[in-house]
Design a protein around this motif. Structure first.
Motif, PDB file in Angstrom:
ATOM      1  N   HIS A 136       0.838  -1.210   0.000  1.00  0.00           N
ATOM      2  CA  HIS A 136       0.000   0.000   0.000  1.00  0.00           C
ATOM      3  C   HIS A 136       0.876   1.265   0.000  1.00  0.00           C
ATOM      4  O   HIS A 136       0.647   2.197  -0.782  1.00  0.00           O
ATOM      5  CB  HIS A 136      -0.915  -0.010   1.226  1.00  0.00           C
ATOM      6  CG  HIS A 136      -1.439   1.329   1.610  1.00  0.00           C
ATOM      7  ND1 HIS A 136      -2.337   2.034   0.832  1.00  0.00           N
ATOM      8  CD2 HIS A 136      -1.184   2.128   2.688  1.00  0.00           C
ATOM      9  CE1 HIS A 136      -2.613   3.186   1.410  1.00  0.00           C
ATOM     10  NE2 HIS A 136      -1.922   3.276   2.528  1.00  0.00           N
TER      11      HIS A 136
ATOM     12  N   TRP B 143      -6.037  -3.023  -2.639  1.00  0.00           N
ATOM     13  CA  TRP B 143      -6.448  -3.343  -1.274  1.00  0.00           C
ATOM     14  C   TRP B 143      -5.285  -3.088  -0.336  1.00  0.00           C
ATOM     15  O   TRP B 143      -4.150  -3.447  -0.632  1.00  0.00           O
ATOM     16  CB  TRP B 143      -6.884  -4.812  -1.149  1.00  0.00           C
ATOM     17  CG  TRP B 143      -8.196  -5.081  -1.803  1.00  0.00           C
ATOM     18  CD1 TRP B 143      -8.402  -5.715  -2.999  1.00  0.00           C
ATOM     19  CD2 TRP B 143      -9.489  -4.715  -1.317  1.00  0.00           C
ATOM     20  NE1 TRP B 143      -9.750  -5.762  -3.281  1.00  0.00           N
ATOM     21  CE2 TRP B 143     -10.436  -5.166  -2.256  1.00  0.00           C
ATOM     22  CE3 TRP B 143      -9.950  -4.047  -0.175  1.00  0.00           C
ATOM     23  CZ2 TRP B 143     -11.810  -4.974  -2.105  1.00  0.00           C
ATOM     24  CZ3 TRP B 143     -11.316  -3.855  -0.025  1.00  0.00           C
ATOM     25  CH2 TRP B 143     -12.227  -4.316  -0.973  1.00  0.00           C
ATOM     26  N   TRP B 144      -5.595  -2.473   0.794  1.00  0.00           N
ATOM     27  CA  TRP B 144      -4.612  -2.168   1.837  1.00  0.00           C
ATOM     28  C   TRP B 144      -4.906  -3.117   3.014  1.00  0.00           C
ATOM     29  O   TRP B 144      -5.996  -3.037   3.616  1.00  0.00           O
ATOM     30  CB  TRP B 144      -4.793  -0.706   2.226  1.00  0.00           C
ATOM     31  CG  TRP B 144      -4.049  -0.203   3.412  1.00  0.00           C
ATOM     32  CD1 TRP B 144      -3.036  -0.806   4.101  1.00  0.00           C
ATOM     33  CD2 TRP B 144      -4.261   1.066   4.056  1.00  0.00           C
ATOM     34  NE1 TRP B 144      -2.601  -0.006   5.122  1.00  0.00           N
ATOM     35  CE2 TRP B 144      -3.338   1.149   5.122  1.00  0.00           C
ATOM     36  CE3 TRP B 144      -5.133   2.146   3.838  1.00  0.00           C
ATOM     37  CZ2 TRP B 144      -3.271   2.251   5.963  1.00  0.00           C
ATOM     38  CZ3 TRP B 144      -5.070   3.234   4.671  1.00  0.00           C
ATOM     39  CH2 TRP B 144      -4.139   3.291   5.717  1.00  0.00           C
ATOM     40  N   ALA B 145      -3.950  -3.997   3.293  1.00  0.00           N
ATOM     41  CA  ALA B 145      -4.125  -4.969   4.399  1.00  0.00           C
ATOM     42  C   ALA B 145      -3.887  -4.222   5.710  1.00  0.00           C
ATOM     43  O   ALA B 145      -2.856  -4.360   6.358  1.00  0.00           O
ATOM     44  CB  ALA B 145      -3.132  -6.116   4.237  1.00  0.00           C
TER      45      ALA B 145
ATOM     46  N   ARG C 180      -9.394  -5.240   5.584  1.00  0.00           N
ATOM     47  CA  ARG C 180      -8.693  -4.584   4.477  1.00  0.00           C
ATOM     48  C   ARG C 180      -9.495  -3.387   4.001  1.00  0.00           C
ATOM     49  O   ARG C 180     -10.728  -3.360   4.151  1.00  0.00           O
ATOM     50  CB  ARG C 180      -8.441  -5.574   3.342  1.00  0.00           C
ATOM     51  CG  ARG C 180      -9.722  -6.081   2.692  1.00  0.00           C
ATOM     52  CD  ARG C 180      -9.429  -7.098   1.608  1.00  0.00           C
ATOM     53  NE  ARG C 180     -10.638  -7.455   0.889  1.00  0.00           N
ATOM     54  CZ  ARG C 180     -10.690  -8.319  -0.116  1.00  0.00           C
ATOM     55  NH1 ARG C 180      -9.607  -8.922  -0.523  1.00  0.00           N
ATOM     56  NH2 ARG C 180     -11.829  -8.561  -0.724  1.00  0.00           N
TER      57      ARG C 180
ATOM     58  N   ASP D 119      -9.451 -10.743   9.176  1.00  0.00           N
ATOM     59  CA  ASP D 119      -8.575  -9.661   8.714  1.00  0.00           C
ATOM     60  C   ASP D 119      -9.452  -8.472   8.343  1.00  0.00           C
ATOM     61  O   ASP D 119     -10.646  -8.639   8.059  1.00  0.00           O
ATOM     62  CB  ASP D 119      -7.821 -10.077   7.439  1.00  0.00           C
ATOM     63  CG  ASP D 119      -6.965 -11.313   7.656  1.00  0.00           C
ATOM     64  OD1 ASP D 119      -6.170 -11.311   8.600  1.00  0.00           O
ATOM     65  OD2 ASP D 119      -7.122 -12.277   6.876  1.00  0.00           O
TER      66      ASP D 119
END
Ligand SMILES: C[S@@+](CC[C@H](N)C(=O)[O-])C[C@H]1O[C@@H](n2cnc3c(N)ncnc32)[C@H](O)[C@@H]1O
Length: 287
Positions: A43, A233-235, A249, A247
């Motif tokens: 990201h 997508w940003w984890a 995201r 999780d």
């Protein structure tokens, strides 16, 4: 946690921002980024390369303004400082590491600023008084060659609304128009910039179990920026950050801001008068 608490006690910050929780958030985000260095890396790399890509499409490199600069983790500060004569970092406040970096780089200037114009008004709002009118603004925009809004848009309503819920007992649902207005007003100010605008923002939060999304939240409350660029997508919270079972995201969009739309039934936005109407399809250089 204990380290975050000590940092919170020792970091100098205006009393008002401390009370509202901005310093705590800043330190918490910094700590989470360090905990999930590997998960966050794609990201941060994607955001930095989008900023450089936008900068590379300009034909003047005199001044760039970065809104939501914070720790500059997603901002390629060294390269911007080489490319531009002046780099203006805008945020409510800056942690010591960024202050030191700015002192070392001659082109970098720090501009502490509330870009919504409501933070202090919300903090000092008398009980029962009407919500304050936003006074959105971005410093130094008039002479900018590029404005970057960097992972700040979805954050703008969070702490003012949390304050209003906790201190004034306001219903979160009743605050929805106020949330939308803060988000729309920032996009409106960006859309009025005399130069190209790069918008990087998370738009959606998903809870993921066994690789499948089981819950989704619109982080922009129905406001829909038109961005020409990229998405990823940003984890943001791999397990067990929030829970052992899931999780989290965030969807991120990044690129040239072309305009934005608001929900048709949103009186808070529709009632703002001609000069405040949503900007559609406005084209700004670059891309
Ligand atoms: C998710 S962080 C941005 C991350 C940052 N780009 C980085 O790499 O470190 C969101 C930032 O928005 C800032 N922010 C929130 N409300 C703001 C406001 N009203 N005016 C200016 N900055 C604000 C916060 O202080 C915080 O630094």
């Amino acid at each position: 946690m204990i380290v975050e608490w000590i940092r919170h006690r020792l970091t100098p910050a205006p009393r008002a921002l401390r009370d509202m929780g901005y310093l705590r958030e800043l330190i918490a985000i910094d700590a989470r980024r360090r905990r999930h260095r590997r998960a966050w890396a794609p990201h941060l790399r994607a955001a930095q390369s989008m900023i450089l890509d936008c900068a590379a499409h300009l034909d003047r490199w005199d001044q760039v303004v970065v809104v939501g600069a914070a720790q500059t983790a997603d901002v390629p500060l060294d390269l911007l400082a080489l490319l531009f004569r002046r780099v203006v970092l805008v945020d409510l406040m800056f942690l010591p590491a960024v202050r030191i970096a700015a002192m070392r780089m001659a082109p970098v200037a720090l501009e502490p600023c509330d870009v919504t114009g409501v933070v202090e008004a919300v903090r000092t709002l008398p009980r029962g008084a009407p919500l304050p009118a936003p006074r959105p603004a971005i410093p130094d925009m008039a002479h900018a060659d590029l404005v970057i809004s960097c992972n700040v848009l979805s954050q703008l309503p969070l702490l003012p609304c949390r304050w209003l819920e906790r201190r004034h007992g306001l219903d979160p649902v009743a605050l929805e128009p106020f949330r939308r207005r803060l988000i729309a007003d920032h996009l409106r100010v960006l859309s009025a910039a005399p130069c190209p605008v790069c918008l990087i923002t998370d738009t959606e939060r998903q809870v993921v179990v066994a690789g499948q999304p089981v819950e989704a939240v619109d982080l922009l409350h129905g406001i829909d920026p038109d961005v020409e660029g990229d998405a990823w997508w940003w984890a943001i919270a791999p397990r067990p950050e929030e829970a052992w079972t899931h999780d989290v995201r965030h969807r991120v969009i990044a690129g040239w801001l072309r305009g934005f739309s608001t929900p048709d039934d949103d009186a808070s936005v529709a009632d703002l008068g001609p000069e405040r109407r949503p900007v559609d399809g406005r084209s700004h250089g670059g891309g």
